[in-house]
Design an enzyme around this catalytic site. Structure first.
Site, PDB file in Angstrom:
ATOM      1  N   CYS A 266       0.829  -1.206   0.000  1.00  0.00           N
ATOM      2  CA  CYS A 266       0.000   0.000   0.000  1.00  0.00           C
ATOM      3  C   CYS A 266       0.864   1.256   0.000  1.00  0.00           C
ATOM      4  O   CYS A 266       1.429   1.602  -1.018  1.00  0.00           O
ATOM      5  CB  CYS A 266      -1.003  -0.032   1.155  1.00  0.00           C
ATOM      6  SG  CYS A 266      -2.423   1.004   0.793  1.00  0.00           S
TER       7      CYS A 266
ATOM      8  N   HIS B  13      -3.767  -4.729   0.192  1.00  0.00           N
ATOM      9  CA  HIS B  13      -3.207  -5.283   1.428  1.00  0.00           C
ATOM     10  C   HIS B  13      -3.272  -6.808   1.383  1.00  0.00           C
ATOM     11  O   HIS B  13      -4.280  -7.383   1.807  1.00  0.00           O
ATOM     12  CB  HIS B  13      -4.010  -4.814   2.638  1.00  0.00           C
ATOM     13  CG  HIS B  13      -3.834  -3.378   2.964  1.00  0.00           C
ATOM     14  ND1 HIS B  13      -3.048  -2.939   3.995  1.00  0.00           N
ATOM     15  CD2 HIS B  13      -4.342  -2.265   2.388  1.00  0.00           C
ATOM     16  CE1 HIS B  13      -3.075  -1.622   4.049  1.00  0.00           C
ATOM     17  NE2 HIS B  13      -3.862  -1.187   3.093  1.00  0.00           N
TER      18      HIS B  13
ATOM     19  N   GLU C 231      -1.910  -8.908   3.248  1.00  0.00           N
ATOM     20  CA  GLU C 231      -1.813  -9.550   4.567  1.00  0.00           C
ATOM     21  C   GLU C 231      -3.160 -10.010   5.126  1.00  0.00           C
ATOM     22  O   GLU C 231      -3.215 -10.906   5.960  1.00  0.00           O
ATOM     23  CB  GLU C 231      -1.125  -8.610   5.565  1.00  0.00           C
ATOM     24  CG  GLU C 231      -1.907  -7.371   6.014  1.00  0.00           C
ATOM     25  CD  GLU C 231      -1.761  -6.170   5.093  1.00  0.00           C
ATOM     26  OE1 GLU C 231      -1.426  -6.356   3.905  1.00  0.00           O
ATOM     27  OE2 GLU C 231      -2.014  -5.034   5.552  1.00  0.00           O
TER      28      GLU C 231
END
Ligand code: GLN
Length: 553
Positions: free
Chosen positions: A385, A514, A516
């Site tokens: 990001c 993102h 994650e």
């Protein structure tokens, strides 16, 4: 209609309710049951989106674009429950709905009160979690944030009391997670705070059927178990000891040994086949006994709150196991690179560098210098990001010769806004819930590292940002900086750049999304996995013979 389990916490905050809930979800799924999971948060923010992650921990983003509490990240990593807008409700959100209804005149003639109007709305949200046929579950796990005894939590506890009664004669299971502290001077674990906490819960009308006792570095003994059982009116088998266990993924195994899932199923009047925890157990073993190690520097603002980047930390654990490797993630404050320290001096020992999400201009110039070092020294780099935006700024400045290139977030007057707001964000005034949020499709270009990592041509990943890559600079960056746009989101009028990489570099990838948020222990996120692999190769290449023989602390 599902059976309901409610999880509350006592004595102190951060006692581990989220992990207790997620662990139960995992164990029930392993027994073939479908679970739904929800977190009720007593704070007045409508959602945690505007809360400081250094105080509250990370904001976890769902596919459908909800900004939620980080406990939902635990649910997502431990279970396959669908995590969505419906999975998190706050006092602020509940009141918002009730007040809007009142303004529409839906309570005409009535005095609007906590009981029944707020409690009814809480119960409606709980029922809504599984209301759609596709969301139906065997068991719904509802965690209440905060600590029993807090003023803010009362309406939620009252709603749960009513819920238990509404479902009668169908049983619910109420689990209370408490701290049983060890008092050095007395040399023993003390059960009194737990007794008081359960008494407070029973004052409200909730009798727990299971108590999970956090005991720190000590084990709950038979005497304490007996005492808690007697004073709290709970059977002895349902008093579960929970000492600190590392890694966090070992906790469900520890709880299972004490019959956690059996007791809950018994309370609910359900039966299910035995759980098969082999794959999970093997994953925990791999974390404990990795063959290799890599050191990754996370360059960013100094992080005191270890939960501020929770999902990133966990994604590295998953990616590490996939590479039979321990990932040592160390934080490096980017501001040191603005005060004379050279990135080379600080970052040379690391096998890879990651720059994660962030807001605001502090430390940005230091991050740009860090990217310049990894790009030119050919060290593996992963940008997430803000990390991608920094990489674009760095290349624009140093490869295109645009010294003032910047994001308009940090310099509104930059002559070269290589990262900027798109038209849809320009008129936005309210900060809550207005970023580009949730899952977007991304098409990956053939022959790129991203495509190789994912092994598929199109993916869905989650976003949480306002600023975007400025397409006006794309051609020059491709020609003069060796930048490759490896993934784009197709829109009707233009494409949004979602992931970039470098042509002439061992591993330099950065995503606007993102990654994650979608990583799971047994299904590691592809970009994290590929980055750790590249870092491991980098390490092997520079220290011959070391990779299999590094000391692991
Ligand atoms: N501040 C940047 C933006 O809003 C990046 C956000 C992030 O890293 N999540 O676009």
């Amino acid at each position: 209609m599902p059976k309901y389990v409610f999880i509350t916490g006592g004595v102190v905050s951060s006692v581990g309710k989220g992990i207790a809930a997620a662990s139960l979800g995992l164990l029930l799924e392993a027994r073939g049951l479908k679970v739904a999971m929800m977190k009720l948060d007593p704070y007045i923010n409508v959602d945690p989106g505007t809360m400081n992650p250094f105080e509250h921990g990370e904001v976890f983003v769902t596919d459908d674009g909800a900004e939620t509490d980080l406990d939902l990240g635990h649910y997502q990593r431990f279970t396959h429950a669908k995590i969505s807008q419906k999975s998190n409700a706050t006092t602020g959100g509940i009141y918002h709905t009730v007040i809007e209804k009142e303004r529409r005149g839906e309570y005409l003639g009535k005095t609007v009160q906590v009981i029944p109007h707020i409690t009814d709305e809480i119960k409606r949200r709980i029922r809504m979690l599984t209301a759609e046929p596709e969301d139906d579950a065997d068991v719904a796990l509802i965690e209440v944030g905060g600590t029993v005894g807090d003023i803010e939590g009362l309406p939620f506890l009252e709603a749960i009391r009513q819920f238990n009664l509404d479902l009668y004669p169908q049983p619910c299971c109420n689990i209370h997670v408490t701290l049983v502290p060890f008092i050095e001077a007395a040399g023993e674990l003390k059960t009194k705070p737990t007794q008081h906490s359960v008494r407070a819960l029973r004052d409200i009308g909730i009798q727990p059927q299971v108590i999970i006792c956090r005991t720190g570095t000590h084990e709950l003994g038979p005497d304490q178990r007996r005492k808690i059982a007697m004073f709290c009116n709970v059977t002895e088998e349902a008093i579960i000891g929970a000492p600190d266990v590392s890694p966090v993924y070992a906790i469900p195994l520890n709880l299972k040994k004490q019959g956690y899932d059996d007791i809950v199923l018994h309370t609910l009047g359900m039966t299910a086949p035995e759980a098969d925890m082999k794959a999970w157990g093997a994953f925990v073993d791999k974390i404990r006994h990795p063959a290799h190690e890599v050191r990754i520097a996370a360059v960013g603002k100094y992080v005191e709150h270890e939960d501020a980047y929770k999902s990133i930390n966990e994604a590295f654990v998953h990616a590490g196991v996939a590479n039979d490797c321990k990932v040592r993630l160390e934080w490096v404050d980017s501001e040191v690179f603005e005060n004379g320290t050279l990135p080379k001096d600080k970052l040379a020992p690391f096998d890879g560098v990651v720059i994660g999400p962030g807001f605001g201009s502090r430390g940005i110039e230091g991050k740009i210098r860090a990217v310049n070092y990894v790009r030119t020294s050919r060290k593996p780099f992963f940008g997430i990001c803000l990390g991608m935006q920094i990489a674009v700024i760095e290349m624009s400045r140093n490869c295109l010769g645009l010294p003032r290139a910047n994001s308009t977030e940090f310099d509104t007057d930059t002559p070269d806004p290589v990262i900027c707001l798109l038209s849809e964000q320009r008129g936005v005034r309210e900060l809550g819930g207005t970023m580009r949020l949730g899952a977007y499709r991304c098409n990956l270009r053939e022959g790129t590292k991203a495509r190789e990592a994912y092994g598929s041509e199109s993916i869905d990943e989650r976003h949480r940002h306002r600023y975007e890559f400025n397409a006006a600079y794309q051609q020059r960056l491709e020609k003069e900086a060796g930048l490759v746009v490896s993934g784009v989101h197709p829109k009707s009028d233009h494409e949004l750049v979602e992931i970039i990489e470098l042509r002439d570099h061992p591993w330099f990838c950065a995503s606007q999304f993102h990654p994650e948020f979608t990583s799971m222990p047994l299904r590691p996120q592809p970009l994290f996995r590929a980055f750790v692999k590249a870092a491991l190769e980098f390490r092997k290449s520079r220290v011959p013979g070391e990779a299999t023989a590094v000391p692991i602390a």
